[in-house]
Design a protein around this motif. Structure first.
Motif, mmCIF file in Angstrom:
data_model
loop_
_atom_site.group_PDB
_atom_site.id
_atom_site.type_symbol
_atom_site.label_atom_id
_atom_site.label_comp_id
_atom_site.label_asym_id
_atom_site.label_seq_id
_atom_site.Cartn_x
_atom_site.Cartn_y
_atom_site.Cartn_z
ATOM 1 N N CYS A 1 0.601 -1.038 -0.313
ATOM 2 C CA CYS A 1 0.136 0.248 -0.101
ATOM 3 C C CYS A 1 0.713 1.156 -0.409
ATOM 4 O O CYS A 1 0.745 2.345 -0.568
ATOM 5 C CB CYS A 1 -1.239 0.123 1.603
ATOM 6 N N ALA A 2 1.885 1.088 1.148
ATOM 7 C CA ALA A 2 2.868 2.955 1.199
ATOM 8 C C ALA A 2 3.748 2.564 -0.034
ATOM 9 O O ALA A 2 3.332 4.096 -0.588
ATOM 10 C CB ALA A 2 3.584 2.481 2.318
ATOM 11 N N ILE A 3 3.644 1.967 -0.976
ATOM 12 C CA ILE A 3 4.381 2.138 -1.785
ATOM 13 C C ILE A 3 3.988 1.916 -3.509
ATOM 14 O O ILE A 3 4.863 1.995 -4.323
ATOM 15 C CB ILE A 3 5.770 1.165 -1.961
ATOM 16 N N GLN A 4 3.117 1.836 -3.584
ATOM 17 C CA GLN A 4 1.855 1.597 -4.433
ATOM 18 C C GLN A 4 2.098 3.053 -5.629
ATOM 19 O O GLN A 4 2.354 2.394 -6.960
ATOM 20 C CB GLN A 4 0.560 1.677 -4.526
ATOM 21 N N ASP A 5 2.692 4.335 -5.345
ATOM 22 C CA ASP A 5 2.843 5.020 -6.060
ATOM 23 C C ASP A 5 3.655 5.398 -5.894
ATOM 24 O O ASP A 5 4.499 6.690 -6.786
ATOM 25 C CB ASP A 5 1.508 6.606 -6.017
ATOM 26 N N ASP A 6 4.945 4.786 -6.138
ATOM 27 C CA ASP A 6 6.039 5.844 -6.186
ATOM 28 C C ASP A 6 7.042 3.901 -7.017
ATOM 29 O O ASP A 6 7.377 3.476 -5.637
ATOM 30 C CB ASP A 6 6.431 5.363 -5.012
ATOM 31 N N PRO A 7 7.535 4.439 -7.812
ATOM 32 C CA PRO A 7 8.218 3.745 -8.692
ATOM 33 C C PRO A 7 9.961 3.276 -7.788
ATOM 34 O O PRO A 7 10.573 2.531 -8.220
ATOM 35 C CB PRO A 7 8.353 3.760 -9.663
ATOM 36 N N LEU A 8 10.114 4.198 -7.052
ATOM 37 C CA LEU A 8 11.731 4.043 -6.527
ATOM 38 C C LEU A 8 11.520 2.729 -5.955
ATOM 39 O O LEU A 8 12.878 2.064 -5.894
ATOM 40 C CB LEU A 8 11.775 5.478 -5.219
ATOM 41 N N PHE A 9 10.399 2.281 -4.464
ATOM 42 C CA PHE A 9 10.586 1.193 -3.840
ATOM 43 C C PHE A 9 10.573 -0.442 -4.741
ATOM 44 O O PHE A 9 9.594 -0.153 -5.414
ATOM 45 C CB PHE A 9 9.879 1.134 -2.822
ATOM 46 N N SER A 10 10.646 -0.767 -4.320
ATOM 47 C CA SER A 10 10.322 -2.919 -4.616
ATOM 48 C C SER A 10 10.401 -3.229 -2.929
ATOM 49 O O SER A 10 10.947 -2.444 -1.990
ATOM 50 C CB SER A 10 11.233 -3.485 -5.340
ATOM 51 N N ILE A 11 10.036 -4.327 -3.154
ATOM 52 C CA ILE A 11 10.104 -5.155 -2.219
ATOM 53 C C ILE A 11 10.639 -6.517 -2.121
ATOM 54 O O ILE A 11 10.717 -7.618 -2.830
ATOM 55 C CB ILE A 11 8.303 -5.387 -0.844
ATOM 56 N N ASP A 12 11.579 -6.941 -1.067
ATOM 57 C CA ASP A 12 12.242 -7.902 -1.327
ATOM 58 C C ASP A 12 12.019 -8.896 0.007
ATOM 59 O O ASP A 12 12.328 -8.692 1.206
ATOM 60 C CB ASP A 12 13.995 -8.432 -0.624
ATOM 61 N N ARG A 13 11.031 -10.083 0.216
ATOM 62 C CA ARG A 13 10.218 -10.858 1.006
ATOM 63 C C ARG A 13 11.539 -12.324 1.877
ATOM 64 O O ARG A 13 11.016 -13.064 2.503
ATOM 65 C CB ARG A 13 8.924 -11.460 0.289
ATOM 66 N N ARG A 14 12.288 -12.068 0.926
ATOM 67 C CA ARG A 14 13.257 -13.201 1.807
ATOM 68 C C ARG A 14 13.758 -13.446 3.325
ATOM 69 O O ARG A 14 13.638 -14.175 3.841
ATOM 70 C CB ARG A 14 14.713 -13.028 0.376
ATOM 71 N N GLU A 15 13.332 -12.836 3.884
ATOM 72 C CA GLU A 15 13.980 -12.934 5.189
ATOM 73 C C GLU A 15 12.210 -13.425 5.631
ATOM 74 O O GLU A 15 12.735 -14.043 6.689
ATOM 75 C CB GLU A 15 14.171 -12.138 5.966
ATOM 76 N N LEU A 16 11.136 -13.366 4.791
ATOM 77 C CA LEU A 16 10.321 -13.232 5.527
ATOM 78 C C LEU A 16 9.680 -15.189 5.260
ATOM 79 O O LEU A 16 9.425 -16.087 5.420
ATOM 80 C CB LEU A 16 8.988 -12.222 5.010
ATOM 81 N N ASP A 17 10.046 -15.252 4.089
ATOM 82 C CA ASP A 17 10.168 -16.644 3.193
ATOM 83 C C ASP A 17 10.873 -17.843 3.806
ATOM 84 O O ASP A 17 10.938 -19.535 3.471
ATOM 85 C CB ASP A 17 10.326 -16.295 1.623
ATOM 86 N N ARG A 18 11.726 -17.889 4.642
ATOM 87 C CA ARG A 18 12.997 -18.069 4.875
ATOM 88 C C ARG A 18 11.993 -19.426 6.821
ATOM 89 O O ARG A 18 10.919 -18.765 7.117
ATOM 90 C CB ARG A 18 14.070 -18.007 5.911
ATOM 91 N N ASP A 19 12.406 -19.686 6.523
ATOM 92 C CA ASP A 19 11.668 -21.221 7.713
ATOM 93 C C ASP A 19 11.747 -20.084 9.238
ATOM 94 O O ASP A 19 11.346 -19.920 10.211
ATOM 95 C CB ASP A 19 12.020 -22.562 8.619
ATOM 96 N N THR A 20 13.012 -20.148 8.567
ATOM 97 C CA THR A 20 14.123 -19.718 10.332
ATOM 98 C C THR A 20 14.350 -18.198 10.760
ATOM 99 O O THR A 20 14.381 -17.552 9.313
ATOM 100 C CB THR A 20 15.339 -20.154 10.502
ATOM 101 N N PRO A 21 14.069 -16.968 11.486
ATOM 102 C CA PRO A 21 14.317 -15.867 12.173
ATOM 103 C C PRO A 21 16.445 -15.605 10.969
ATOM 104 O O PRO A 21 16.768 -16.717 11.055
ATOM 105 C CB PRO A 21 14.692 -15.473 13.142
ATOM 106 N N SER A 22 16.475 -14.795 10.495
ATOM 107 C CA SER A 22 17.021 -14.904 9.774
ATOM 108 C C SER A 22 18.525 -13.041 10.373
ATOM 109 O O SER A 22 17.907 -11.978 10.122
ATOM 110 C CB SER A 22 17.629 -14.573 8.232
#
Ligand code: ATP
Length: 214
Positions: A62-83
């Motif tokens: 929601c926060a970045i929907q109008d701003d092409p500067l930003f992207s999201i990387d989910r890698r830490e969330l997709d890992r089973d263990t906290p990183s």
């Protein structure tokens, strides 16, 4: 000279205008094309975010929907263990190669607790740290040894793209008196967060009942 790539890690519970405005100012100072937001997987022994990982990602979208500067990387969330940040930086470094300059954005409060990070003295072997000012936090570390480590690595904006890692740049960002803790407190009290959050984030919170008054 390679372009500097920039990553901004956080719990983002929720993402707020302090994060966004600082990141935009840093992007402008450093001529960045992209800032990748990296939501953290919080270790089980630490206080857990109020929003689920999926909700924190939706808030970011929601926060970045109008701003092409930003992207999201989910890698830490997709890992089973906290990183740990150092693990993520190790992976990023492998992906972008040894010579590409990499910046990791943090606030001044995070710099002041850097010596609590896992293998903190190795962080600069993988990235530069770009530090946003944060009101209410000292400009000096209380521990002389950590402060001298910081001072030893201080660098300027122009030098960052010339090296892959190893510098600490204190960015002269504006002071934003906004924190996620205060936003959650305000929402629990039923107070407005207009000006503290992007409109789309306010709408998502209202629609889902997240951080509802208790
Ligand atoms: P909380 O109040 O729950 O600790 P927070 O507002 O600090 O949350 P985080 O997601 O923990 O938000 O922060 C991610 C990163 O953004 C951290 O490095 C933090 O220092 C930085 N940051 C957060 N708010 C600001 C702000 N207002 N100005 C500058 N940096 C900030």
């Amino acid at each position: 000279m390679s372009k500097l790539s920039a990553w901004f890690g956080g719990t983002f519970d929720p993402i707020h205008n302090g994060h966004l405005h600082c990141a935009r100012e840093i992007a402008s100072l450093l001529d960045l094309d992209n800032v990748t937001l990296l939501p953290n997987n919080v270790p089980p022994h630490r206080p857990q975010p109020e929003a689920t990982a999926a909700q924190r990602v939706e808030l970011l979208k929601c926060a970045i929907q109008d701003d092409p500067l930003f992207s999201i990387d989910r890698r830490e969330l997709d890992r089973d263990t906290p990183s740990w940040t150092i693990d993520t930086l190790t992976l990023l470094r492998k992906e972008i190669g040894e010579t590409a300059p990499l910046a990791f954005i943090i606030g001044q409060d995070s710099l002041l607790s850097i010596n609590q990070w896992e293998r903190w003295q190795e962080i600069l072997e993988y990235c530069h740290l770009v530090v946003a000012q944060r009101p209410g936090y000292s400009s000096q570390h209380a521990d002389n040894k950590v402060q001298s480590w910081i001072t030893r690595h201080l660098t300027d904006a122009a030098s960052l793209p010339l090296q892959p890692c190893g510098g600490i740049f204190l960015a002269d960002t504006s002071l934003y008196t906004i924190s996620a803790t205060d936003i959650r407190r305000r929402l629990h009290l039923g107070l407005s967060c207009q000006d503290l959050l992007p409109d789309a984030v306010i709408e998502y919170i209202a629609d889902t009942g997240l951080y509802r008054p208790c």
